[in-house]
Design a protein around this motif. Structure first.
Motif, short mmCIF file in Angstrom:
data_model
loop_
_atom_site.label_atom_id
_atom_site.label_comp_id
_atom_site.label_asym_id
_atom_site.label_seq_id
_atom_site.Cartn_x
_atom_site.Cartn_y
_atom_site.Cartn_z
N THR A 223 0.83 -1.21 0.00
CA THR A 223 0.00 0.00 0.00
C THR A 223 0.86 1.26 0.00
OG1 THR A 223 -0.13 -0.04 2.41
CG2 THR A 223 -1.90 -1.13 1.19
N MET A 224 0.27 2.34 -0.53
CA MET A 224 0.92 3.64 -0.55
C MET A 224 -0.12 4.71 -0.21
SD MET A 224 3.32 3.48 -3.98
CE MET A 224 2.03 2.83 -5.05
N ALA A 225 0.35 5.91 0.14
CA ALA A 225 -0.55 7.03 0.41
C ALA A 225 0.17 8.33 0.09
CB ALA A 225 -1.00 7.01 1.87
N LEU A 226 -0.63 9.35 -0.22
CA LEU A 226 -0.13 10.70 -0.47
C LEU A 226 -0.75 11.65 0.54
CD1 LEU A 226 -0.45 10.94 -4.37
CD2 LEU A 226 1.69 11.14 -3.08
N TYR A 227 0.02 12.70 0.89
CA TYR A 227 -0.46 13.72 1.82
C TYR A 227 -0.04 15.09 1.31
CZ TYR A 227 -0.93 9.70 4.93
OH TYR A 227 -1.26 8.48 5.46
N ARG A 228 -0.92 16.06 1.52
CA ARG A 228 -0.62 17.46 1.18
C ARG A 228 -0.88 18.32 2.41
NH1 ARG A 228 -3.22 22.22 -0.18
NH2 ARG A 228 -2.21 23.48 -1.81
N ASN A 229 0.13 19.06 2.82
CA ASN A 229 0.02 19.88 4.03
C ASN A 229 -0.55 19.09 5.20
OD1 ASN A 229 1.11 22.03 2.65
ND2 ASN A 229 -0.82 23.07 2.30
N GLY A 230 -0.06 17.85 5.34
CA GLY A 230 -0.41 17.01 6.46
C GLY A 230 -1.72 16.27 6.36
N GLN A 231 -2.47 16.47 5.27
CA GLN A 231 -3.78 15.83 5.12
C GLN A 231 -3.75 14.81 3.99
OE1 GLN A 231 -6.41 16.44 7.26
NE2 GLN A 231 -4.76 17.54 8.32
N PRO A 232 -4.46 13.66 4.15
CA PRO A 232 -4.48 12.65 3.10
C PRO A 232 -5.03 13.19 1.79
CG PRO A 232 -5.39 11.78 5.15
CD PRO A 232 -5.23 13.26 5.35
N VAL A 233 -4.43 12.76 0.69
CA VAL A 233 -4.87 13.15 -0.65
C VAL A 233 -5.63 11.97 -1.27
CG1 VAL A 233 -4.11 13.81 -2.96
CG2 VAL A 233 -2.93 14.73 -0.95
N PRO A 234 -6.90 12.14 -1.62
CA PRO A 234 -7.64 11.04 -2.26
C PRO A 234 -6.99 10.65 -3.58
CG PRO A 234 -9.13 12.77 -1.50
CD PRO A 234 -7.74 13.32 -1.39
N GLY A 235 -7.02 9.36 -3.87
CA GLY A 235 -6.42 8.88 -5.11
C GLY A 235 -6.77 7.43 -5.35
N ALA A 236 -6.12 6.85 -6.35
CA ALA A 236 -6.38 5.46 -6.71
C ALA A 236 -5.12 4.84 -7.30
CB ALA A 236 -7.52 5.39 -7.73
N TYR A 237 -5.02 3.51 -7.17
CA TYR A 237 -3.91 2.79 -7.77
C TYR A 237 -4.14 2.64 -9.27
CZ TYR A 237 -2.62 1.65 -2.98
OH TYR A 237 -2.25 1.73 -1.66
N THR A 238 -3.06 2.68 -10.02
CA THR A 238 -3.18 2.56 -11.48
C THR A 238 -3.21 1.12 -11.93
OG1 THR A 238 -0.77 2.72 -11.76
CG2 THR A 238 -2.04 4.79 -11.82
N ARG A 239 -2.91 0.17 -11.02
CA ARG A 239 -2.97 -1.26 -11.34
C ARG A 239 -3.81 -1.96 -10.27
NH1 ARG A 239 2.74 -3.45 -13.59
NH2 ARG A 239 1.54 -5.37 -13.35
N ASN A 240 -4.59 -2.95 -10.70
CA ASN A 240 -5.40 -3.70 -9.74
C ASN A 240 -4.94 -5.14 -9.59
OD1 ASN A 240 -6.22 -4.80 -12.15
ND2 ASN A 240 -8.28 -3.91 -12.11
#
Length: 308
Positions: A223-240
């Motif tokens: 798993t991976m995650a992104l954050y901007r200014n300390g808050q989670p950034v919604p997103g999706a994986y490009t491979r399933n």
């Protein structure tokens, strides 16, 4: 061989002869800009306020690994006065120098690379996780001509030619649209997975504005995650599917090889190398940790910095 490469070779030679441990930061408490709870996990930290005495084109590492990086092609001129956060001073300037010249080798970027691996980055050898974060100010309107990505910063794989990564923050074309992404690769020579932000990249990184970005990589769970200014950034994986091959029995860690380096502001981090995915950007307080931080820890680090 480039200057940073000579540093790696020299350090490796000393270690081989003496059997000494890899160099560490002289300050056992860690850098004051890093939350105290994270200082023990901090592999490398660059605030661009610490040139190496006698060679200011190198930047000292304020983390525990002591991995010096080179300010490539611009040297001292790449440290510019700006303020990314309270307490910040100089920042790193990267970018394309001659936009109209294909196949250039003079872009301003930073990092370190060694074909034999960078021993001081051994924390990412057989690692269960990683986190990359820092402050970024975009000065470009899109990728440079001939490229489909804007390189921010990341840790290279153990077999990298200077481009392939284990853990990367980047802006890249995803199905025809530029996206802010976390891109990770667990196995050398293996497939990468990409977690792409849903929101428009220009909203996440407004031109001329400092933004704190973080990417976390849990190689054990895939798993991976992104954050901007300390808050989670919604997103999706490009491979399933299962590009990291974590569906079978574990434990699942990265390949047991030392990373070949760190790249900042583009690929191939050494003088005279080909330019790829240049970033017309300013950066500061680049942090590389050897585990996947929780959302609370990312938020704590961001708040810690903005409070000065």
């Amino acid at each position: 061989m480039n200057r940073a490469g000579r540093v790696v070779v020299a350090v490796a030679a000393v270690l081989a002869v003496t059997g000494a441990a890899a160099p560490v930061n002289a300050d056992p408490t860690g850098p004051s800009d890093v939350h105290p709870s994270l200082r023990g996990d901090l592999v490398a930290f660059y605030d661009f306020d610490h040139p190496v005495p006698g060679d200011p084109a190198l930047e000292r590492d304020q983390g525990r690994s002591g991995t010096e990086i080179e300010l490539i092609n611009g040297g001292v001129a790449q440290r510019v006065a700006d303020r990314a956060y309270p307490g910040g001073r100089k920042v790193l300037q990267t970018g394309q120098i001659n936009p109209g010249v294909p196949g250039g080798t003079d872009d301003w970027k930073a990092g370190i690379w060694s074909a034999s691996g960078v021993r001081t980055l051994r924390a990412y050898n057989a690692a269960a996780g990683a986190t990359t974060m820092g402050w970024f100010k975009r000065e470009t309107d899109g990728p440079a001509a001939g490229f489909n990505a804007i390189g921010l910063t990341g840790v290279l794989t153990g077999d990298s030619d200077g481009h392939a990564v284990r853990a990367l923050l980047e802006l890249i074309d995803v199905n025809g649209t530029l996206r802010l992404v976390a891109l990770g690769r667990r196995l050398d020579g293996g497939n990468s997975q990409t977690f792409a932000a849903t929101e428009d990249w220009r909203t996440l990184l407004p031109k001329g504005e400092w933004v704190h970005l973080s990417a976390t990589f849990d190689f054990s769970n895939g798993t991976m995650a992104l954050y901007r200014n300390g808050q989670p950034v919604p997103g999706a994986y490009t491979r399933n599917d299962d590009p990291w091959l974590v569906d079978g029995p574990g434990p699942h860690v990265t390949t047991a090889t030392d990373p070949r380096g760190i790249k900042i502001g583009g690929s191939f981090p050494w003088q005279g190398s080909a330019d790829r995915n240049p970033c017309d950007c300013r950066m500061d307080a680049l942090m590389f940790l050897d585990r996947s931080l929780s959302s609370r820890e990312v938020a704590n680090q961001y708040r810690y910095m903005i409070r000065g």
